[in-house]
Design a protein around this motif. Structure first.
Motif, PDB file in Angstrom:
ATOM      1  N   LYS A  71      36.827 -31.564  15.045  1.00  0.00           N
ATOM      2  CA  LYS A  71      37.569 -30.697  15.974  1.00  0.00           C
ATOM      3  C   LYS A  71      39.068 -30.666  15.735  1.00  0.00           C
ATOM      4  CE  LYS A  71      33.910 -32.659  19.332  1.00  0.00           C
ATOM      5  NZ  LYS A  71      33.654 -33.263  20.413  1.00  0.00           N
ATOM      6  N   GLN A  72      39.485 -31.945  15.366  1.00  0.00           N
ATOM      7  CA  GLN A  72      40.949 -31.911  15.164  1.00  0.00           C
ATOM      8  C   GLN A  72      41.452 -31.005  13.962  1.00  0.00           C
ATOM      9  OE1 GLN A  72      43.231 -32.786  17.360  1.00  0.00           O
ATOM     10  NE2 GLN A  72      41.506 -33.541  18.451  1.00  0.00           N
ATOM     11  N   CYS A  92      31.495 -28.003  15.424  1.00  0.00           N
ATOM     12  CA  CYS A  92      32.243 -29.206  15.126  1.00  0.00           C
ATOM     13  C   CYS A  92      31.779 -30.265  15.975  1.00  0.00           C
ATOM     14  CB  CYS A  92      33.834 -29.065  15.098  1.00  0.00           C
ATOM     15  SG  CYS A  92      34.662 -28.085  16.413  1.00  0.00           S
ATOM     16  N   PHE A 109      34.951 -28.404  23.583  1.00  0.00           N
ATOM     17  CA  PHE A 109      36.460 -28.723  22.905  1.00  0.00           C
ATOM     18  C   PHE A 109      37.018 -27.229  22.829  1.00  0.00           C
ATOM     19  CE2 PHE A 109      39.127 -28.647  19.378  1.00  0.00           C
ATOM     20  CZ  PHE A 109      39.950 -29.950  19.362  1.00  0.00           C
ATOM     21  N   GLN A 164      28.363 -35.703  22.966  1.00  0.00           N
ATOM     22  CA  GLN A 164      29.508 -36.443  23.380  1.00  0.00           C
ATOM     23  C   GLN A 164      30.169 -35.639  24.641  1.00  0.00           C
ATOM     24  OE1 GLN A 164      31.861 -35.866  19.781  1.00  0.00           O
ATOM     25  NE2 GLN A 164      31.272 -37.775  18.890  1.00  0.00           N
ATOM     26  N   GLU A 165      29.942 -34.534  24.755  1.00  0.00           N
ATOM     27  CA  GLU A 165      30.506 -33.783  25.914  1.00  0.00           C
ATOM     28  C   GLU A 165      29.363 -32.959  26.421  1.00  0.00           C
ATOM     29  OE1 GLU A 165      34.741 -32.473  25.484  1.00  0.00           O
ATOM     30  OE2 GLU A 165      33.701 -32.113  23.354  1.00  0.00           O
ATOM     31  N   TYR A 209      32.025 -34.255  15.096  1.00  0.00           N
ATOM     32  CA  TYR A 209      33.035 -35.200  14.995  1.00  0.00           C
ATOM     33  C   TYR A 209      34.326 -35.051  15.333  1.00  0.00           C
ATOM     34  CZ  TYR A 209      28.778 -37.058  12.401  1.00  0.00           C
ATOM     35  OH  TYR A 209      27.408 -37.346  11.965  1.00  0.00           O
ATOM     36  N   GLU A 210      35.170 -35.892  15.956  1.00  0.00           N
ATOM     37  CA  GLU A 210      36.507 -35.619  16.336  1.00  0.00           C
ATOM     38  C   GLU A 210      37.222 -35.149  15.210  1.00  0.00           C
ATOM     39  OE1 GLU A 210      39.534 -35.533  18.955  1.00  0.00           O
ATOM     40  OE2 GLU A 210      37.262 -35.892  19.378  1.00  0.00           O
ATOM     41  N   GLU A 211      37.148 -35.693  14.181  1.00  0.00           N
ATOM     42  CA  GLU A 211      38.082 -35.105  12.939  1.00  0.00           C
ATOM     43  C   GLU A 211      37.820 -33.672  12.795  1.00  0.00           C
ATOM     44  OE1 GLU A 211      34.787 -37.577  10.869  1.00  0.00           O
ATOM     45  OE2 GLU A 211      35.927 -38.020  12.877  1.00  0.00           O
TER      46      GLU A 211
END
Length: 212
Positions: free
Chosen positions: A38-39, A32, A70, A104-105, A34-36
């Protein structure tokens, strides 16, 4: 055992959540980015009240480890994989730039090394780690004998095999180990790959063009 597949889209990759009646679970290859995404993974785990005991990587190529930071941050889980692939973690930022984007991280280190024959337990379920090098030096397949299925990462696909032209890859080694380690399992064994649709060992023995 129940299986939930997520397909994440930066590099389309399959992530699997496995759990049984105890609600203990494992996550395999959290790709994952993208943030969506991951969520969505987090929401599924929490809404089903799953207790994730292990975060497993079939191998450590970039697309299969996007979500490792994450999972560490949200669930306190460090990934488990083969030490032979560990150098790919250090290579991840450079690899991402080669594909034209930034992570991103920063990547996070492994928490535990897995070896051929290791048994991973969650609830009443066990997975066996089977070392199948060739796509990457440390590629692992996670085999559940009781449920007659495996999670093959990028070793074996429906009608194809993993590429062997990346650093540490070896085509002859990949073919040899698929034949000696995977094709000896029952024909009805379901193969859940790192990309694309499921298949079976019998189907690949009969129809995969790499083995004709």
């Amino acid at each position: 055992m129940k299986i939930k597949r997520f397909e994440f889209n930066m590099f389309p990759v399959n992530c699997y959540i496995l759990w049984d009646e105890t609600k203990e679970a494992v996550v395999i290859d959290p790709g994952c980015f993208y943030e969506e995404e991951k969520q969505a993974l987090k929401k599924f785990i929490l809404s089903n009240e799953l207790n994730v005991k292990h975060l497993l990587n079939t191998h450590l190529h970039l697309d299969h480890i996007f979500g490792n930071p994450f999972m560490l941050k949200e669930f306190g889980l460090s990934a488990e994989a083969s030490q032979a692939d560990e150098y790919w973690i250090e290579e991840a930022p450079k690899q991402s730039r080669m594909f034209g984007f930034q992570l991103q991280e920063p990547p996070v280190p492994l928490g535990h090394y897995l070896h051929d024959g290791d048994i991973i337990t969650f609830g009443n379920t066990t997975l066996e780690a089977i070392h199948v090098p060739g796509h990457s030096p440390g590629s692992l397949v996670f085999y559940c004998k009781e449920e007659n299925c495996m999670f093959s990462g990028d070793v074996l696909f429906q009608g194809s095999i993993g590429r062997a032209d990346l650093t540490g890859g070896n085509f002859d080694e990949l073919i040899e180990h698929i034949c000696s380690r995977l094709f000896v399992l029952p024909n009805e064994t379901v193969v859940y790959p790192g990309h694309g649709a499921p298949t079976t060992i019998g189907m690949e023995k009969a129809e995969n063009p790499f083995f004709r």
